[in-house]
Design an enzyme around this catalytic site. Sequence first.
Site, PDB file in Angstrom:
ATOM      1  CG  ASP A  60      41.227  -6.411 -21.713  1.00  0.00           C
ATOM      2  OD1 ASP A  60      42.333  -6.084 -21.255  1.00  0.00           O
ATOM      3  OD2 ASP A  60      40.459  -7.212 -21.141  1.00  0.00           O
TER       4      ASP A  60
ATOM      5  CG  HIS B  12      41.262  -5.458 -17.809  1.00  0.00           C
ATOM      6  ND1 HIS B  12      40.940  -6.676 -18.376  1.00  0.00           N
ATOM      7  CD2 HIS B  12      41.178  -5.634 -16.465  1.00  0.00           C
ATOM      8  CE1 HIS B  12      40.693  -7.548 -17.415  1.00  0.00           C
ATOM      9  NE2 HIS B  12      40.806  -6.946 -16.248  1.00  0.00           N
TER      10      HIS B  12
ATOM     11  CB  SER C 112      39.319  -9.039 -14.351  1.00  0.00           C
ATOM     12  OG  SER C 112      40.719  -8.879 -14.285  1.00  0.00           O
TER      13      SER C 112
END
Length: 339
Positions: free
Chosen positions: A290, A320, A156
């Site tokens: 995601d 996610h 991320s």
Amino acid sequence: MTITRTHPRRGHRQAVELFREQPLRLESGETLGPITIAHESWGQPDAARSNGVLLLHGFSGDSHAAGPAGPGHPTRGWWDGLIGPGRAIDTDRFFVVCPNVLGGCQGSTGPGSPAPDGRPWGSRFPSLTIRDQVAAEVAFSGRLKIRRWQAVIGGSMGGMRAMEWAIAHPGRLERLVLLATTARCSARTNDVHRRQIDAIQQDPAFLGGDYYDHPGGGPRTGLARARAIARLTYGGLDDGSGFLERFDANSYIVLTQAMAGHDVGRGRGGVAAALARISVPASVASVSSDRLFPPHSQRELARAIAGPVRFTSIDSHHGHDGFLAEQNQLAPILRQALA
């Protein structure tokens, strides 16, 4: 710097100070210094300090990637099942280091930290970019006397930083692992980012960002709303009330703005040209569910990176946060990347 041997699954927590004599010049033109980088480490550096693995956490993470709950960390490490002797990130082989990001709120310099006048930075804290955060991490690596990491791993927001490492500092890493990340945020994602920031800033307790010395604990309602917006957008693990206890609203804004402004192609001829600068072997993984950084974002990375790339899809219903939750699927990806 001396690394003290501790329990192999607990890690070693400490902090270093950087940029005391010469402040860090940010992309905005402002300067920031001195800077503290808090970090946790596992394993031992070899004699040449050549066995380091740099682990870069996501937006809501911090340096506590493995080990039990303790002071400042109400839960076990966010990758507790992956780091340790004989595990996917094997601390019998590697010296694993996870710094808390610049602008965060878990020991590294951020808006809640004392400014040179002794008062919290608050609204005076400068805006940061992902590249600014990486510049601090490069200086931090120098303080650890690690010239070249065996691997830089990021998920991320951490993946954004890992990409910048590989593009701007290609001689400083051997391998790259990118999980559930993107080369730049989409307009849709940035609209969600703006709504989260608005939720915090519209809370009367925000006080323009200077709430640290006021009773009530700051804009907790706004922070809760911001987190709820994020979770509705991309699903994931339930933070519960613990998130509000450990996260600072100003840091939430600073980090969100850094992510929103991230574009590896800025000043480099576009995304494809920037990614083509990555020549080290790379492992790229997406999460099937995601919605924040959908799988096509990682496929874009895998297609454009010049070095050898291995692409994997993680099957998950956690959205996610699958890059945190699906540790059984992550383990073989990491073992192969570090083989």
